[in-house]
Design an enzyme around this catalytic site. Structure first.
Site, PDB file in Angstrom:
ATOM      1  N   GLU B 189       1.982   5.623  23.614  1.00 51.56           N
ATOM      2  CA  GLU B 189       1.598   6.463  24.756  1.00 51.56           C
ATOM      3  C   GLU B 189       0.449   7.405  24.426  1.00 51.56           C
ATOM      4  O   GLU B 189      -0.467   7.566  25.217  1.00 51.56           O
ATOM      5  CB  GLU B 189       2.793   7.281  25.258  1.00 51.56           C
ATOM      6  CG  GLU B 189       3.842   6.467  26.010  1.00 51.56           C
ATOM      7  CD  GLU B 189       4.851   5.806  25.091  1.00 51.56           C
ATOM      8  OE1 GLU B 189       4.793   6.033  23.865  1.00 51.56           O
ATOM      9  OE2 GLU B 189       5.711   5.067  25.605  1.00 51.56           O
ATOM     10  N   HIS B 258      16.216  10.727  28.813  1.00 45.53           N
ATOM     11  CA  HIS B 258      15.644   9.843  29.838  1.00 45.53           C
ATOM     12  C   HIS B 258      15.834  10.386  31.246  1.00 45.53           C
ATOM     13  O   HIS B 258      15.738   9.631  32.217  1.00 45.53           O
ATOM     14  CB  HIS B 258      16.273   8.453  29.766  1.00 45.53           C
ATOM     15  CG  HIS B 258      15.782   7.604  28.637  1.00 45.53           C
ATOM     16  ND1 HIS B 258      16.181   7.795  27.349  1.00 45.53           N
ATOM     17  CD2 HIS B 258      14.906   6.572  28.609  1.00 45.53           C
ATOM     18  CE1 HIS B 258      15.593   6.886  26.572  1.00 45.53           C
ATOM     19  NE2 HIS B 258      14.810   6.145  27.314  1.00 45.53           N
TER      20      HIS B 258
HETATM   21  C1  LIG Z   1       8.147   6.711  23.829  1.00 47.51           C
HETATM   22  C2  LIG Z   1       8.868   5.651  24.547  1.00 47.51           C
HETATM   23  N1  LIG Z   1       8.162   4.721  25.226  1.00 47.51           N
HETATM   24  C3  LIG Z   1       8.797   3.733  25.899  1.00 47.51           C
HETATM   25  C4  LIG Z   1      10.155   3.662  25.904  1.00 47.51           C
HETATM   26  C5  LIG Z   1      10.870   2.554  26.662  1.00 47.51           C
HETATM   27  N2  LIG Z   1      11.378   1.566  25.701  1.00 47.51           N
HETATM   28  C6  LIG Z   1      12.645   1.660  25.262  1.00 47.51           C
HETATM   29  S1  LIG Z   1      12.972   0.520  24.118  1.00 47.51           S
HETATM   30  C7  LIG Z   1      11.443  -0.139  24.198  1.00 47.51           C
HETATM   31  C8  LIG Z   1      11.108  -1.321  23.318  1.00 47.51           C
HETATM   32  C9  LIG Z   1      11.186  -1.019  21.876  1.00 47.51           C
HETATM   33  O1  LIG Z   1      11.111  -2.176  21.107  1.00 47.51           O
HETATM   34  P1  LIG Z   1      11.403  -2.212  19.557  1.00 47.51           P
HETATM   35  O2  LIG Z   1      10.865  -0.988  18.903  1.00 47.51           O
HETATM   36  O3  LIG Z   1      10.905  -3.504  19.065  1.00 47.51           O
HETATM   37  O4  LIG Z   1      12.985  -2.128  19.421  1.00 47.51           O
HETATM   38  P2  LIG Z   1      14.096  -3.124  19.987  1.00 47.51           P
HETATM   39  O5  LIG Z   1      14.393  -2.675  21.373  1.00 47.51           O
HETATM   40  O6  LIG Z   1      13.558  -4.492  19.910  1.00 47.51           O
HETATM   41  O7  LIG Z   1      15.295  -2.902  19.132  1.00 47.51           O
HETATM   42  C10 LIG Z   1      10.682   0.543  25.141  1.00 47.51           C
HETATM   43  C11 LIG Z   1       9.292   0.216  25.486  1.00 47.51           C
HETATM   44  C12 LIG Z   1      10.862   4.682  25.210  1.00 47.51           C
HETATM   45  N3  LIG Z   1      12.200   4.715  25.203  1.00 47.51           N
HETATM   46  N4  LIG Z   1      10.198   5.632  24.544  1.00 47.51           N
END
Ligand SMILES: Cc1ncc(C[n+]2csc(CCOP(=O)(O)OP(=O)(O)O)c2C)c(N)n1
Ligand SMILES: [Mg+2]
Lengths: 342, 456
Positions: B189, B258
């Site tokens: 972000e 959230h």
């Molecule tokens: C700063 C932020 N941006 C976006 C999100 C929304 N979000 C939650 S999980 C996620 C994906 C994360 O993927 P990864 O780090 O690969 O972990 P996984 O879910 O695969 O365990 C996103 C975009 C968030 N929670 N926090």
């Protein structure tokens, strides 16, 4: 902070370039790994089912498929070591030994939950077990993990901070700020990247210019290597190696665990970004629990009946947790204003 | 013994859905983890997986069926080797969770109030055809219209393209505009917000979507230090025409990190405009204005409003000016002022008050900065009483700002102190029982309105 790590050359010799051979477990340990992974699997399946029934709300990220990672890492940790992760945290808190009842009751938002129902699925904590959460902002736990390592070093307690994050989180800027300080100050932290190949609907290739995430520390001089995260013995060996390296005062290291999540990112997931075949193939060929079960039987370490007995034991634990989580009362309205300040 | 397969809830607000497709047929053997069916809601499609091993004895709801209620039995499994007839005899699976859940009602999400119709904007020409659409569709149409109109406009954010938007707001945009103009970003972000601001400085008109505004906190430095201040610092040389948009505020059961309202955070900052619409028509008209505005605009949406339907005027180019509040219900006894999500509670409260003989005027701020003091003061000069409601914390909040303005500009007309209502002064709890009391309910607004009318 003073840097008391050995000179760079010596450190580079101390660090491996690739994963060590798989851990040679005793039969008893193998069965314990099997049990631990199965507990996480069955617990998560039940959580998914309870979500579908409306007993769990909000976001709920299941760990199904990735069980070998936390199980292998946790087994290599010592009492006094710390652990922190993101929102996909049910497996991690179960692995540190927190009561499944309290974890499930947190999912249902009841007073018997680990955080009295105030945190929910994404915010599990168990500070007695040195488990620091459970964080919902992607990437935020990484500097926190470095900070926990800072505290271990500051107090001189010999502890290591094991900091988990996803391959998607690996693109956040604060990761690199944390990497730099961790290396600069020789902090005792193992960074574990759980590369399950997707961040929500975005594959690692679509979001990352370098998809070998273990190399992400290179420009900070942090060593790292890739590990088969679907094999609990490979994970166990790598974790022991990495934790030992860090505990010896060599500063941080990165382990990239190649793993896979079977379920959607959270409960509502369009499932359009990967094929059903891809998921089925992983489940059929690489499942960490099936694989270990077959190995236990093939080597004579356990019989089919032994595994069935473990199955039954886990079923009962999970059923009890589900019952407890539905019977535990909802928190009283007066709880709303407590615990805002210390 | 047979096992009931129930219609799952995909989100805490889901009440029913469509069985898009069965992936198994009667007689098939399934094991735990196999996908049984695809379930659809307006928001997403999800695969329903089996949690048991067994044989599909009966499919009770055929594919294509819409409006299937959550927890309805949609199929039955029997154990391997058992005859399908076992599925006919009413099962009493003791240890199975589904039976347990039937006995205990599922936890309900905080009650979402139902709102009264909204007065039309006077600007809409008489006889204009009105079409019903969701806030989600209105936002999408606004972006599509502006992207057609000006090729400098592009959309950037996490999952906005191939995934069609985490909340499906950008649905179809990648297909229409291609990946040069609808750009999926990594989860970075701070980085992509800075990049967007730089692109705006260099003459483009970015729309930066935050998956939710909670994640914009990673990027708030660029929103304030880079976007809001540059025009001033450069003596007017450089403008930053950019829109920061995404869902803000309360969202059901997602807990403290959230579920937070940022209206007052951005409302504090000179150089930013801040918009927070409630209805679909305003969402559309204001987003179009925001994209055209030469300044950085923070555009706060709300997940819980995305699926709501409103009348939207069918006009080729419908815009709503930034900086104008709207009287959505006329009344003479008390002015109720709010914006975005809490408009639901306020409009419900106005109905309830009417039933008790209190005639409330309701104002939707729509824009947080610049604040339309004129409309507020005019109303209070008529009613002499005001209650201001927001979903966020009232401390240093939008409601505090509005109260101050009313005190400064309408003091002589006030017959009672202005009351503020907002979310409980705590991080948002997860537990349903706590969340309900943390969020402003229509009853709270009714009570406050009666208090300022000295009828409590
Ligand atoms: C700063 C932020 N941006 C976006 C999100 C929304 N979000 C939650 S999980 C996620 C994906 C994360 O993927 P990864 O780090 O690969 O972990 P996984 O879910 O695969 O365990 C996103 C975009 C968030 N929670 N926090
Ligand atoms: Mg991932």
């Amino acid at each position: 902070m003073t840097t008391r790590k050995p000179a760079t050359k010596a450190r580079q010799r101390a660090a491996r370039a690739s994963a060590p051979p798989p851990y040679k477990a005793k039969p008893k340990e193998l069965l314990e790994f099997y049990r631990e992974m199965l507990l996480i699997r069955r617990f998560e399946e039940r959580a998914g089912q309870m979500y579908g029934m409306g007993l769990i709300g909000g976001f709920c990220h299941l760990y199904i498929g990735q069980e070998a990672v936390i199980t292998g890492v946790r087994a290599a940790m010592k009492d006094g070591d710390s652990l922190i992760t993101a929102y996909r945290d049910h497996g991690h808190i179960l692995a540190v030994g927190t009561s499944p009842n309290a974890v499930m009751a947190e999912l249902t938002g009841r007073s018997g939950g680990v955080s009295k129902g105030k945190g929910g699925s994404m915010h599990m904590f168990d500070v007695k077990a040195n488990f620091y959460g459970g964080h919902g902002i992607v990437g935020a736990q990484i500097p926190l993990g470095a900070g926990i390592a800072f505290a271990h070093k500051y107090k001189g307690d010999g502890g290591v901070s094991v900091t988990f994050f996803g391959e998607g989180a690996a693109n956040q800027g604060q990761v690199y700020e944390a990497f730099n300080m961790a290396e600069l100050w020789g902090l005792p932290v193992v960074f574990i990247i759980e590369n399950n190949q997707y961040a929500m609907g975005t594959s690692a290739e679509r979001a990352s210019s370098e998809t070998h995430f273990y190399k992400r520390g290179t420009s900070f001089r942090i060593p790292g290597y890739e590990v088969d995260g679907m094999d609990v013995l490979a994970v166990r060996a790598a974790a022991e190696d990495a934790i030992g390296f860090v505990r010896d005062g060599n500063g941080p290291i990165i382990l990239e665990m190649k793993t896979y999540r079977y379920r959607g990112h959270s409960m509502s997931d369009p499932a359009k970004y990967r094929s059903r075949d891809e998921v089925q193939k992983m489940r059929a060929d690489r499942d960490p629990i099936d694989h270990l079960g077959e190995m236990l039987v093939a080597t004579g370490a356990a019989s089919e009946d032994d595994l069935k007995a473990v199955d039954r034991e886990i079923k009962d634990i999970v059923s009890d947790a589900a019952d407890f989580a539905q019977d535990s009362p909802e928190p009283d309205a007066a709880e709303l204003f407590t615990e805002v300040y210390a | 013994m047979s096992i009931d397969i129930l219609m799952p809830a995909l989100s805490p607000t889901m009440e029913e859905g469509t069985i898009a497709k069965w992936l198994v047929k009667e007689g098939d053997t399934v094991s735990s983890g196999d996908v049984l069916a695809e379930i659809e809601t307006d928001k997403a499609t999800m695969e329903l997986e089996s949690i048991n091993d067994g044989k599909v004895a009966k499919i009770l709801v055929p594919e294509g069926t819409e409006g299937v209620k959550v927890n309805a039995v949609i199929a039955r499994l029997v154990e391997e080797g058992e005859s399908a007839d076992a599925a006919e005899t009413k099962p009493a699976p003791k240890a199975e969770a589904p039976a347990k859940a039937e006995a205990k009602p599922a936890v309900k999400a905080a009650a979402v109030p139902k709102a009264a119709p909204v007065l039309q904007d006077p600007e809409i020409p008489a006889g204009t055809e009105m079409v019903e659409m969701t806030v989600r569709e209105a936002l999408r149409d606004a972006m599509a219209e502006e992207m057609r109109r000006d090729d400098k406009v592009f959309l950037m954010g996490e999952e906005v393209g191939q995934y069609q938007g985490a909340y499906k707001v950008s649905q179809g945009l990648l297909d229409e505009f291609g990946d040069k103009r609808v750009i999926d970003t990594p989860i970075t972000e701070h980085g992509f917000t800075g990049l967007g601001v730089g692109a705006a400085m260099a003459g483009l008109k970015p729309i930066v979507e935050f998956m939710t505004f909670n994640f914009a906190m990673q990027a708030i430095d660029h929103i304030i230090n880079s976007a809001a201040k540059t025009r001033y610092m450069s003596g007017g040389m450089i403008s930053v025409p950019i829109v920061f948009r995404g869902p803000n505020g309360f969202a059901s059961r997602v807990a403290a990190q959230h579920s937070q309202c940022y209206a007052s955070w951005y409302g504090h900052v000179p150089g930013l405009k801040v918009v927070a619409p409630y209805s679909a028509a305003d969402a559309k008209g204001l987003l179009k204005s925001a994209i055209r505005d030469p300044n950085p605009v923070v555009f706060l949406e709300q997940e819980l409003l995305y699926g709501r339907k409103f009348e939207v005027p069918k006009l080729d180019d419908y815009t709503v000016p930034i900086g104008k509040a709207k009287v959505v219900r006329e009344g003479k006894d008390v002015t109720l002022i709010s914006f975005s999500y809490t408009m639901l509670a306020v409009l419900d409260a106005a109905e309830a008050l009417a039933a008790e003989g209190i005639d409330a005027e309701v104002i939707d701020l729509r824009t947080i900065r610049p604040l339309d003091a004129e409309t507020l003061v005019a109303s209070v000069k008529k009613t002499n009483r005001a209650v201001v409601v927001e979903q966020g914390w009232t401390a240093y909040g939008v409601t505090s700002e509005v109260s101050s303005v009313l005190m400064e500009q309408a003091f002589d007309w006030l017959d009672a102190p202005v009351l503020r209502l907002g979310g409980a002064d705590v991080p948002m709890p997860y537990a349903a029982s706590l969340e309900k009391v943390a969020v402003v309910q229509p009853e709270d607004v009714v009570k406050a309105a009666k208090t300022v009318c000295y009828k409590a």
